[in-house]
Design a protein around this motif. Structure first.
Motif, mmCIF file in Angstrom:
data_model
loop_
_atom_site.group_PDB
_atom_site.id
_atom_site.type_symbol
_atom_site.label_atom_id
_atom_site.label_comp_id
_atom_site.label_asym_id
_atom_site.label_seq_id
_atom_site.Cartn_x
_atom_site.Cartn_y
_atom_site.Cartn_z
ATOM 1 N N PHE A 84 8.908 -5.789 1.467
ATOM 2 C CA PHE A 84 8.185 -5.764 2.739
ATOM 3 C C PHE A 84 6.839 -5.037 2.662
ATOM 4 C CE2 PHE A 84 12.674 -6.188 3.957
ATOM 5 C CZ PHE A 84 12.610 -7.269 4.817
ATOM 6 N N SER A 85 6.777 -3.960 1.896
ATOM 7 C CA SER A 85 5.571 -3.108 1.909
ATOM 8 C C SER A 85 4.610 -3.396 0.756
ATOM 9 C CB SER A 85 5.979 -1.633 1.864
ATOM 10 O OG SER A 85 6.753 -1.359 0.701
ATOM 11 N N LEU A 86 4.945 -4.328 -0.121
ATOM 12 C CA LEU A 86 4.117 -4.565 -1.310
ATOM 13 C C LEU A 86 2.721 -5.075 -0.939
ATOM 14 C CD1 LEU A 86 5.329 -6.127 -4.627
ATOM 15 C CD2 LEU A 86 3.134 -6.789 -3.695
ATOM 16 N N ILE A 87 2.654 -6.159 -0.157
ATOM 17 C CA ILE A 87 1.367 -6.756 0.192
ATOM 18 C C ILE A 87 0.525 -5.845 1.094
ATOM 19 C CG2 ILE A 87 0.240 -8.690 1.357
ATOM 20 C CD1 ILE A 87 1.304 -9.302 -1.461
ATOM 21 N N PRO A 88 1.106 -5.169 2.103
ATOM 22 C CA PRO A 88 0.280 -4.242 2.905
ATOM 23 C C PRO A 88 -0.365 -3.142 2.071
ATOM 24 C CG PRO A 88 2.354 -4.681 4.017
ATOM 25 C CD PRO A 88 2.457 -5.318 2.666
ATOM 26 N N MET A 89 0.401 -2.549 1.127
ATOM 27 C CA MET A 89 -0.171 -1.492 0.274
ATOM 28 C C MET A 89 -1.249 -2.054 -0.636
ATOM 29 S SD MET A 89 2.768 1.252 -0.817
ATOM 30 C CE MET A 89 4.055 0.114 -1.305
ATOM 31 N N LEU A 90 -0.970 -3.218 -1.223
ATOM 32 C CA LEU A 90 -1.935 -3.850 -2.125
ATOM 33 C C LEU A 90 -3.218 -4.203 -1.366
ATOM 34 C CD1 LEU A 90 -2.065 -4.680 -5.100
ATOM 35 C CD2 LEU A 90 -1.177 -6.926 -4.452
ATOM 36 N N SER A 91 -3.068 -4.712 -0.150
ATOM 37 C CA SER A 91 -4.226 -5.073 0.674
ATOM 38 C C SER A 91 -5.064 -3.850 1.029
ATOM 39 C CB SER A 91 -3.772 -5.775 1.956
ATOM 40 O OG SER A 91 -3.049 -6.946 1.672
ATOM 41 N N PHE A 95 -8.832 -3.856 -0.242
ATOM 42 C CA PHE A 95 -9.824 -4.143 0.780
ATOM 43 C C PHE A 95 -10.190 -2.939 1.632
ATOM 44 C CE2 PHE A 95 -7.278 -8.296 0.665
ATOM 45 C CZ PHE A 95 -8.043 -8.807 -0.361
ATOM 46 N N ALA A 96 -9.376 -1.876 1.569
ATOM 47 C CA ALA A 96 -9.609 -0.667 2.385
ATOM 48 C C ALA A 96 -9.809 -1.022 3.852
ATOM 49 C CB ALA A 96 -10.814 0.117 1.845
ATOM 50 N N ASN A 97 -8.998 -1.960 4.326
ATOM 51 C CA ASN A 97 -9.133 -2.425 5.708
ATOM 52 C C ASN A 97 -7.754 -2.583 6.324
ATOM 53 O OD1 ASN A 97 -9.434 -4.337 8.010
ATOM 54 N ND2 ASN A 97 -11.571 -4.342 7.370
ATOM 55 N N GLU A 99 -6.908 -3.670 9.283
ATOM 56 C CA GLU A 99 -6.726 -4.923 10.006
ATOM 57 C C GLU A 99 -6.278 -6.049 9.083
ATOM 58 O OE1 GLU A 99 -9.393 -5.929 13.599
ATOM 59 O OE2 GLU A 99 -10.627 -4.636 12.333
ATOM 60 N N ILE A 100 -6.915 -6.153 7.923
ATOM 61 C CA ILE A 100 -6.558 -7.212 6.985
ATOM 62 C C ILE A 100 -5.113 -7.052 6.525
ATOM 63 C CG2 ILE A 100 -6.903 -7.921 4.577
ATOM 64 C CD1 ILE A 100 -8.720 -9.354 6.421
ATOM 65 N N ALA A 101 -4.712 -5.824 6.196
ATOM 66 C CA ALA A 101 -3.333 -5.574 5.760
ATOM 67 C C ALA A 101 -2.339 -6.000 6.831
ATOM 68 C CB ALA A 101 -3.156 -4.096 5.422
ATOM 69 N N LEU A 102 -2.630 -5.693 8.081
ATOM 70 C CA LEU A 102 -1.722 -6.016 9.175
ATOM 71 C C LEU A 102 -1.746 -7.518 9.498
ATOM 72 C CD1 LEU A 102 -2.282 -2.971 11.570
ATOM 73 C CD2 LEU A 102 -0.509 -3.300 9.848
ATOM 74 N N ILE A 103 -2.919 -8.145 9.405
ATOM 75 C CA ILE A 103 -3.013 -9.587 9.674
ATOM 76 C C ILE A 103 -2.207 -10.385 8.653
ATOM 77 C CG2 ILE A 103 -4.591 -11.556 9.579
ATOM 78 C CD1 ILE A 103 -6.677 -9.788 10.945
ATOM 79 N N ILE A 104 -2.355 -10.041 7.361
ATOM 80 C CA ILE A 104 -1.591 -10.739 6.329
ATOM 81 C C ILE A 104 -0.096 -10.543 6.551
ATOM 82 C CG2 ILE A 104 -1.075 -10.854 3.853
ATOM 83 C CD1 ILE A 104 -3.968 -10.012 3.323
ATOM 84 N N SER A 105 0.299 -9.311 6.851
ATOM 85 C CA SER A 105 1.720 -9.012 7.080
ATOM 86 C C SER A 105 2.249 -9.743 8.310
ATOM 87 C CB SER A 105 1.916 -7.503 7.257
ATOM 88 O OG SER A 105 1.503 -6.812 6.104
ATOM 89 N N LEU A 106 1.424 -9.822 9.349
ATOM 90 C CA LEU A 106 1.836 -10.524 10.566
ATOM 91 C C LEU A 106 2.044 -12.009 10.284
ATOM 92 C CD1 LEU A 106 2.380 -10.225 13.600
ATOM 93 C CD2 LEU A 106 -0.055 -10.665 14.012
ATOM 94 N N GLY A 107 1.133 -12.601 9.506
ATOM 95 C CA GLY A 107 1.276 -14.005 9.139
ATOM 96 C C GLY A 107 2.539 -14.255 8.332
#
Length: 392
Positions: A84-91, A95-97, A99-107
C-alpha cells in the motif's frame, strides 16, 4: 463545459482511450477511466505535471501499483501482500509533491477496490497508507527516515485492518503482517529508487547528499585547481540554501547546485578574479572581446565537464542557467571605452546565451552568485555597504 474541454489535450485523450481499452479487457466499468481522466485534468490544472513529474512517469507508477494489486486480489492472495505505501513513498521521494503521491494512490485505490470483496476496506487502507507514508517520507534526507516511515505506516495499516475487520486473534496476527508489509515496502523503495531516478531523470534528497560529498572528483578538482572558485561556490551555496528555506524552495538542491555551478572555470581558473593574484590580472593583456569569450565560455565548458562526469541533468540546469542572459558588464564597458576602430561594440555580443532560470532554485543561485561576486569586490566592506549592494 467548454472550459473543461479546453483542459483535455491530445495526450489526455490517448491516455483515456488506453484506459477504456484496458478497462474493457479487465472487465471494469467505464466510470473508472472517467475518474482517472478527472484526476489528470486536476493535476494539469494545478500545474504539477511538469519536468520529470509528467503524465508518462506518473502513469507508469500507477500501472505498476495497480498491476501488483490486481494480481494479488484476483489470485485470492491475502491483502496484506499489497504494498500500500510503496508508490506514495516512491512518489514523494521522486517528485517531492504531496498532491502527486495522493493522486496516484487515489487512482490506484479506486480501481483496485473494484476487484475486492471489501472495497471500502481497500480504499481506507490505501488512503491512510498514502497519507501517512507521504507525510513521513517528505523531505527525507536519510535512508533511516524511509525505514521509519514504512514501519509507522505498517502500524497504521494494522490498526485500520483490525478496526474494519473486528479485533480477534486471527486479525491481530494479520495485523502483524501489515506491519511487516509497511517495513518491506520501505526497503523495496530504497532498493528501486536509483532505477526510477535514472528512468525519470530525477534527483532525490538522498542522492543530493551523495553529490554534496566533497570527495566527488569534480569538487576535489575545484579544491586543487581553483580554490578561489571552490570557496566562492561554498558561499553561494550557503546564501542559496538560506534563501530557499525562506521562500519554501528546495534548500538542499540549491546548495548542491551551487557547488557545481562554476565547474567550467576549471579549464582556465587563472582568468577569474577569485583565483587571481591581486598584483596581476590575466585580462590586462587581452582585448575586451577576447576576455568576454574566456569568461562566457566557462558555462559551455562546465556543461562539457558535467556530461563527461555524468552529472544529473537537474544539476546541469544550474551550470547552464546561473548567468541567464545577463551582461558581462565590466568587459562591455571596457570595450565601449576602447572600441576597435574596425568593429562596432554590440551589447548582445557581451550577453550570456542563456537560458534564463526555469526554477526557483536556479534563479536563487543566479542571484546569490551575483551578490557574492559583487560583495567580494567592495573596498572596506561593512554590513551597511553590503546590504545596500544587495538591494541595488
Amino acid at each position: 463545459m467548454k472550459k473543461l474541454l479546453t483542459k483535455i489535450k491530445i495526450k489526455h485523450i490517448l491516455f483515456i482511450a488506453c484506459a477504456i481499452l484496458f478497462s474493457y479487457l479487465a472487465g471494469l466499468k467505464l466510470i473508472i477511466p472517467l475518474f482517472l481522466l478527472c484526476l489528470i485534468i486536476y493535476a494539469t490544472e494545478r500545474k504539477i505535471l511538469i519536468k520529470n513529474c509528467n503524465l508518462l512517469n506518473t502513469s507508469l507508477l500507477f500501472l505498476i501499483s495497480y498491476a501488483g494489486s490486481f494480481f494479488i486480489l484476483t489470485n485470492n492472495i491475502p491483502i496484506y501482500y499489497i504494498p500500500f505505501s510503496l508508490i506514495p513513498m516512491l512518489s514523494m521521494l521522486l517528485f517531492a509533491n504531496m498532491e502527486i503521491a495522493l493522486i496516484i494512490s487515489l487512482g490506484v485505490c479506486v480501481t483496485t477496490a473494484w476487484f475486492s470483496p471489501f472495497p471500502l476496506q481497500i480504499i481506507i487502507l490505501f488512503v491512510i497508507s498514502a497519507i501517512t507514508s507521504a507525510v513521513l517520507s517528505a523531505n527525507a534526507r536519510k535512508r533511516t527516515t524511509i525505514i521509519r516511515a514504512g514501519f509507522i505506516t505498517g502500524i497504521f495499516q494494522a490498526a485500520v485492518f483490525m478496526l474494519t475487520s473486528g479485533i480477534s486473534k486471527n486479525t491481530t496476527l494479520q495485523g502483524f503482517f501489515f506491519i511487516i508489509n509497511g517495513l518491506a515496502s520501505s526497503i523495496i523503495v530504497l532498493g528501486v529508487l536509483p532505477i526510477f531516478e535514472y528512468l525519470f531523470k530525477a534527483l532525490t534528497n538522498i542522492s543530493l547528499l551523495e553529490l554534496a560529498d566533497f570527495h566527488h572528483p569534480l569538487l576535489e578538482l575545484l579544491v586543487q585547481e581553483a580554490p578561489g572558485t571552490y570557496h566562492h561556490s561554498l558561499i553561494v551555496g550557503n546564501l542559496s540554501e538560506t534563501a530557499s528555506k525562506a521562500i519554501g524552495a528546495n534548500s538542499l538542491l540549491s546548495r548542491v547546485g551551487s557547488y557545481y555551478h562554476d565547474i567550467g572555470k576549471l579549464q582556465k581558473p587563472e582568468y577569474f578574479s577569485e583565483n587571481q593574484d591581486k598584483t596581476k590580472n590575466k585580462h590586462d593583456a587581452l582585448a575586451p572581446t577576447m576576455s568576454r569569450l574566456v569568461i562566457m565560455n566557462h558555462v559551455k565548458e562546465g556543461l562539457e565537464l558535467a556530461k563527461k562526469y555524468k552529472i544529473n541533468p537537474v544539476l546541469i540546469d544550474f551550470i547552464e542557467q546561473h548567468h541567464g542572459k545577463s551582461l558581462v558588464y565590466y568587459f562591455y564597458r571596457r570595450a565601449l571605452e576602447n572600441p576597435d576602430e574596425t568593429q562596432e561594440v554590440q551589447e548582445e555580443g557581451f550577453r550570456y546565451p542563456g537560458p534564463k532560470p526555469n526554477s526557483k532554485e536556479t534563479a536563487i543561485v543566479l542571484l546569490a552568485d551575483s551578490v557574492e561576486a559583487a560583495a567580494r569586490a567592495i573596498k572596506d566592506p561593512t554590513p551597511s555597504k553590503i546590504e545596500e549592494l544587495v538591494h541595488k
